[in-house]
Design a protein around this motif. Sequence first.
Motif, PDB file in Angstrom:
ATOM      1  N   HIS A  53       0.803  -1.222   0.000  1.00 21.91           N
ATOM      2  CA  HIS A  53       0.000   0.000   0.000  1.00 21.91           C
ATOM      3  C   HIS A  53       0.838   1.274   0.000  1.00 21.91           C
ATOM      4  N   SER A  54       2.166   1.116   0.034  1.00 23.20           N
ATOM      5  CA  SER A  54       3.047   2.276  -0.043  1.00 23.20           C
ATOM      6  C   SER A  54       4.466   1.809  -0.342  1.00 23.20           C
ATOM      7  N   VAL A  55       5.282   2.722  -0.802  1.00 24.07           N
ATOM      8  CA  VAL A  55       6.691   2.411  -1.015  1.00 24.07           C
ATOM      9  C   VAL A  55       7.347   2.133   0.333  1.00 24.07           C
ATOM     10  N   GLU A  56       6.927   2.846   1.346  1.00 29.31           N
ATOM     11  CA  GLU A  56       7.477   2.623   2.693  1.00 29.31           C
ATOM     12  C   GLU A  56       7.186   1.205   3.183  1.00 29.31           C
ATOM     13  N   GLN A  57       6.026   0.669   2.889  1.00 30.16           N
ATOM     14  CA  GLN A  57       5.697  -0.710   3.265  1.00 30.16           C
ATOM     15  C   GLN A  57       6.610  -1.691   2.526  1.00 30.16           C
ATOM     16  N   VAL A  58       6.923  -1.415   1.277  1.00 31.72           N
ATOM     17  CA  VAL A  58       7.858  -2.251   0.524  1.00 31.72           C
ATOM     18  C   VAL A  58       9.220  -2.224   1.199  1.00 31.72           C
ATOM     19  N   LYS A  59       9.696  -1.023   1.544  1.00 31.45           N
ATOM     20  CA  LYS A  59      10.991  -0.884   2.208  1.00 31.45           C
ATOM     21  C   LYS A  59      11.032  -1.650   3.525  1.00 31.45           C
ATOM     22  N   GLN A  60       9.982  -1.531   4.317  1.00 27.11           N
ATOM     23  CA  GLN A  60       9.934  -2.229   5.601  1.00 27.11           C
ATOM     24  C   GLN A  60       9.908  -3.741   5.411  1.00 27.11           C
ATOM     25  N   SER A  61       9.204  -4.202   4.391  1.00 24.16           N
ATOM     26  CA  SER A  61       9.086  -5.639   4.140  1.00 24.16           C
ATOM     27  C   SER A  61      10.402  -6.247   3.657  1.00 24.16           C
ATOM     28  N   LEU A  62      11.282  -5.432   3.119  1.00 24.99           N
ATOM     29  CA  LEU A  62      12.578  -5.907   2.623  1.00 24.99           C
ATOM     30  C   LEU A  62      13.736  -5.248   3.372  1.00 24.99           C
ATOM     31  N   SER A  63      13.539  -4.969   4.631  1.00 21.78           N
ATOM     32  CA  SER A  63      14.521  -4.212   5.413  1.00 21.78           C
ATOM     33  C   SER A  63      15.784  -4.999   5.752  1.00 21.78           C
ATOM     34  N   ASP A  64      15.742  -6.321   5.716  1.00 19.48           N
ATOM     35  CA  ASP A  64      16.916  -7.105   6.095  1.00 19.48           C
ATOM     36  C   ASP A  64      17.835  -7.439   4.926  1.00 19.48           C
ATOM     37  N   CYS A  65      17.333  -7.417   3.710  1.00 16.01           N
ATOM     38  CA  CYS A  65      18.156  -7.772   2.553  1.00 16.01           C
ATOM     39  C   CYS A  65      18.832  -6.520   1.984  1.00 16.01           C
ATOM     40  N   THR A  66      19.715  -6.734   1.019  1.00 12.97           N
ATOM     41  CA  THR A  66      20.394  -5.632   0.339  1.00 12.97           C
ATOM     42  C   THR A  66      19.761  -5.442  -1.028  1.00 12.97           C
ATOM     43  N   VAL A  67      19.330  -4.224  -1.303  1.00 18.96           N
ATOM     44  CA  VAL A  67      18.762  -3.872  -2.609  1.00 18.96           C
ATOM     45  C   VAL A  67      19.763  -2.952  -3.299  1.00 18.96           C
ATOM     46  N   ARG A  68      20.370  -3.458  -4.375  1.00 21.42           N
ATOM     47  CA  ARG A  68      21.404  -2.706  -5.084  1.00 21.42           C
ATOM     48  C   ARG A  68      20.836  -1.500  -5.833  1.00 21.42           C
ATOM     49  N   GLU A  69      19.713  -1.700  -6.513  1.00 21.41           N
ATOM     50  CA  GLU A  69      19.094  -0.644  -7.314  1.00 21.41           C
ATOM     51  C   GLU A  69      17.582  -0.801  -7.230  1.00 21.41           C
ATOM     52  N   ALA A  70      16.871   0.304  -7.027  1.00 25.26           N
ATOM     53  CA  ALA A  70      15.408   0.230  -6.916  1.00 25.26           C
ATOM     54  C   ALA A  70      14.771   1.388  -7.682  1.00 25.26           C
ATOM     55  N   TRP A  71      13.597   1.083  -8.265  1.00 27.54           N
ATOM     56  CA  TRP A  71      12.880   2.060  -9.090  1.00 27.54           C
ATOM     57  C   TRP A  71      11.397   2.044  -8.764  1.00 27.54           C
ATOM     58  N   LEU A  72      10.804   3.216  -8.806  1.00 28.63           N
ATOM     59  CA  LEU A  72       9.356   3.365  -8.739  1.00 28.63           C
ATOM     60  C   LEU A  72       8.899   3.669 -10.158  1.00 28.63           C
ATOM     61  N   VAL A  73       7.985   2.852 -10.691  1.00 28.86           N
ATOM     62  CA  VAL A  73       7.527   3.002 -12.070  1.00 28.86           C
ATOM     63  C   VAL A  73       6.019   3.235 -12.067  1.00 28.86           C
ATOM     64  N   HIS A  74       5.587   4.256 -12.817  1.00 32.49           N
ATOM     65  CA  HIS A  74       4.152   4.565 -12.935  1.00 32.49           C
ATOM     66  C   HIS A  74       3.847   4.950 -14.372  1.00 32.49           C
ATOM     67  N   GLN A  75       2.754   4.421 -14.888  1.00 33.02           N
ATOM     68  CA  GLN A  75       2.273   4.803 -16.214  1.00 33.02           C
ATOM     69  C   GLN A  75       0.915   5.472 -16.055  1.00 33.02           C
ATOM     70  N   SER A  76       0.788   6.648 -16.601  1.00 34.85           N
ATOM     71  CA  SER A  76      -0.461   7.396 -16.501  1.00 34.85           C
ATOM     72  C   SER A  76      -1.441   6.944 -17.580  1.00 34.85           C
ATOM     73  N   ALA A  77      -2.710   6.869 -17.209  1.00 38.56           N
ATOM     74  CA  ALA A  77      -3.759   6.499 -18.169  1.00 38.56           C
ATOM     75  C   ALA A  77      -4.396   7.728 -18.806  1.00 38.56           C
ATOM     76  N   TYR A  78      -3.956   8.907 -18.450  1.00 34.26           N
ATOM     77  CA  TYR A  78      -4.609  10.123 -18.925  1.00 34.26           C
ATOM     78  C   TYR A  78      -4.425  10.378 -20.405  1.00 34.26           C
TER      79      TYR A  78
END
Length: 100
Positions: A53-78
């Motif tokens: 439900h949020s990027v913060e929830q993703v971060k918390q759910s993966l707080s113990d592992c190492t993430v080398r590169e991360a991206w937020l991707v959104h496509q607009s329908a407008y």
Amino acid sequence: MPHHRLAHLNHQDVRIDELTVHSYEMGLYLVEADFDGRKGFIVNDDNQPQRFHSVEQVKQSLSDCTVREAWLVHQSAYDEMCGGPEKTDNTLKLPICFKH
């Protein structure tokens, strides 16, 4: 299709090469991880895409592992409105910091 589970990823010895957080309407996020040479979505116990439900929830759910590169991707329908110009790629891709 390859997939991953949070329980298998969220460990100190796990290194995720690339994490893509796909943003959808109404605060829904699905996560795709490139780990151990396999790119796939994170799924729940029923093999359905794990919803966040949020990027913060993703971060918390993966707080113990190492993430080398991360991206937020959104496509607009407008740009899909009637009478508008032909659809162009309107993907928004932003880096996410996973440093602790």
